[in-house]
Design a protein around this motif. Sequence first.
Motif, PDB file in Angstrom:
ATOM      1  N   VAL A   1       6.249  28.204  -2.859  1.00 47.82           N
ATOM      2  CA  VAL A   1       5.890  27.715  -1.533  1.00 47.82           C
ATOM      3  C   VAL A   1       4.414  28.039  -1.278  1.00 47.82           C
ATOM      4  O   VAL A   1       3.965  29.158  -1.528  1.00 47.82           O
ATOM      5  CB  VAL A   1       6.803  28.312  -0.429  1.00 47.82           C
ATOM      6  CG1 VAL A   1       6.739  29.822  -0.384  1.00 47.82           C
ATOM      7  CG2 VAL A   1       6.501  27.720   0.927  1.00 47.82           C
ATOM      8  N   LYS A   2       3.669  27.045  -0.829  1.00 52.28           N
ATOM      9  CA  LYS A   2       2.260  27.250  -0.525  1.00 52.28           C
ATOM     10  C   LYS A   2       2.157  28.038   0.771  1.00 52.28           C
ATOM     11  O   LYS A   2       2.848  27.754   1.751  1.00 52.28           O
ATOM     12  CB  LYS A   2       1.543  25.904  -0.380  1.00 52.28           C
ATOM     13  CG  LYS A   2       0.039  26.044  -0.295  1.00 52.28           C
ATOM     14  CD  LYS A   2      -0.639  24.688  -0.360  1.00 52.28           C
ATOM     15  CE  LYS A   2      -2.141  24.866  -0.417  1.00 52.28           C
ATOM     16  NZ  LYS A   2      -2.815  23.563  -0.528  1.00 52.28           N
ATOM     17  N   CYS A   3       1.302  29.060   0.759  1.00 49.87           N
ATOM     18  CA  CYS A   3       1.198  29.936   1.919  1.00 49.87           C
ATOM     19  C   CYS A   3      -0.227  30.468   2.077  1.00 49.87           C
ATOM     20  O   CYS A   3      -1.090  30.199   1.245  1.00 49.87           O
ATOM     21  CB  CYS A   3       2.207  31.076   1.826  1.00 49.87           C
ATOM     22  SG  CYS A   3       2.220  31.923   0.246  1.00 49.87           S
ATOM     23  N   ARG A   4      -0.438  31.199   3.145  1.00 46.53           N
ATOM     24  CA  ARG A   4      -1.729  31.805   3.443  1.00 46.53           C
ATOM     25  C   ARG A   4      -1.496  33.286   3.725  1.00 46.53           C
ATOM     26  O   ARG A   4      -0.514  33.665   4.352  1.00 46.53           O
ATOM     27  CB  ARG A   4      -2.342  31.133   4.672  1.00 46.53           C
ATOM     28  CG  ARG A   4      -3.659  31.745   5.116  1.00 46.53           C
ATOM     29  CD  ARG A   4      -4.326  30.995   6.261  1.00 46.53           C
ATOM     30  NE  ARG A   4      -4.868  29.747   5.733  1.00 46.53           N
ATOM     31  CZ  ARG A   4      -4.515  28.534   6.151  1.00 46.53           C
ATOM     32  NH1 ARG A   4      -3.632  28.398   7.102  1.00 46.53           N
ATOM     33  NH2 ARG A   4      -5.048  27.458   5.618  1.00 46.53           N
ATOM     34  N   VAL A   5      -2.420  34.115   3.259  1.00 44.95           N
ATOM     35  CA  VAL A   5      -2.360  35.544   3.541  1.00 44.95           C
ATOM     36  C   VAL A   5      -2.810  35.746   4.984  1.00 44.95           C
ATOM     37  O   VAL A   5      -3.912  35.354   5.361  1.00 44.95           O
ATOM     38  CB  VAL A   5      -3.261  36.342   2.570  1.00 44.95           C
ATOM     39  CG1 VAL A   5      -3.287  37.809   2.951  1.00 44.95           C
ATOM     40  CG2 VAL A   5      -2.801  36.159   1.139  1.00 44.95           C
ATOM     41  N   VAL A   6      -1.932  36.331   5.794  1.00 45.97           N
ATOM     42  CA  VAL A   6      -2.218  36.540   7.213  1.00 45.97           C
ATOM     43  C   VAL A   6      -2.750  37.943   7.463  1.00 45.97           C
ATOM     44  O   VAL A   6      -3.645  38.143   8.285  1.00 45.97           O
ATOM     45  CB  VAL A   6      -0.947  36.286   8.062  1.00 45.97           C
ATOM     46  CG1 VAL A   6      -1.190  36.571   9.518  1.00 45.97           C
ATOM     47  CG2 VAL A   6      -0.456  34.859   7.869  1.00 45.97           C
ATOM     48  N   ALA A   7      -2.197  38.925   6.765  1.00 45.80           N
ATOM     49  CA  ALA A   7      -2.595  40.319   6.970  1.00 45.80           C
ATOM     50  C   ALA A   7      -2.270  41.122   5.718  1.00 45.80           C
ATOM     51  O   ALA A   7      -1.397  40.749   4.937  1.00 45.80           O
ATOM     52  CB  ALA A   7      -1.862  40.905   8.171  1.00 45.80           C
ATOM     53  N   ILE A   8      -2.989  42.213   5.566  1.00 48.07           N
ATOM     54  CA  ILE A   8      -2.780  43.079   4.407  1.00 48.07           C
ATOM     55  C   ILE A   8      -2.626  44.517   4.871  1.00 48.07           C
ATOM     56  O   ILE A   8      -3.455  45.012   5.633  1.00 48.07           O
ATOM     57  CB  ILE A   8      -3.969  42.974   3.421  1.00 48.07           C
ATOM     58  CG1 ILE A   8      -4.119  41.537   2.927  1.00 48.07           C
ATOM     59  CG2 ILE A   8      -3.780  43.933   2.252  1.00 48.07           C
ATOM     60  CD1 ILE A   8      -5.366  41.289   2.110  1.00 48.07           C
TER      61      ILE A   8
END
Length: 157
Positions: free
Chosen positions: A92-99
């Motif tokens: 699934v294509k996703c984006r890193v929101v927080a680490i």
Amino acid sequence: MAEESPILKHITMSKFISLFSLLIFLFLATSCTNTRGDQKVTASDAPVAIKSDAKLNPDLDAKLGSWLKKDVECYGIVVGYFADGSTLGKSVKCRVVAIKPDKIKMKTIESVSLLPGEGCDKMGLAYGDTWWEEEGDIFRTREEAETYIREKGWTAK
């Protein structure tokens, strides 16, 4: 006003109980769960106040490398575990929101269904769903994610 006979009341009540039981059975039979390991995959709209310069712990850092940063687009994996013991995974294509040091918050930027067309379309992730990735199963390309899924044997047979 005529009073209903006890037989008519009994028929109506038994029909109601039968319909109610049927509805409960259908709900349970068609329910699907989204799981990633022993952790439920859920959508969360709660705001996250996390510094974007957080450092990963050594294990995650070694697995993912320096490419992982906030707002990077990448690929995660949604996995379904079934009653017959089989496992199915899709990228699934996703984006890193927080680490955070021990986990990465991911947000889907596409929808994916594990079993489309089989009466369980909700088994997967919808656009905008979020989760905390703790195992580090995050990949730069879809090809890397699909290779990992094949290596694990999580493909449809």
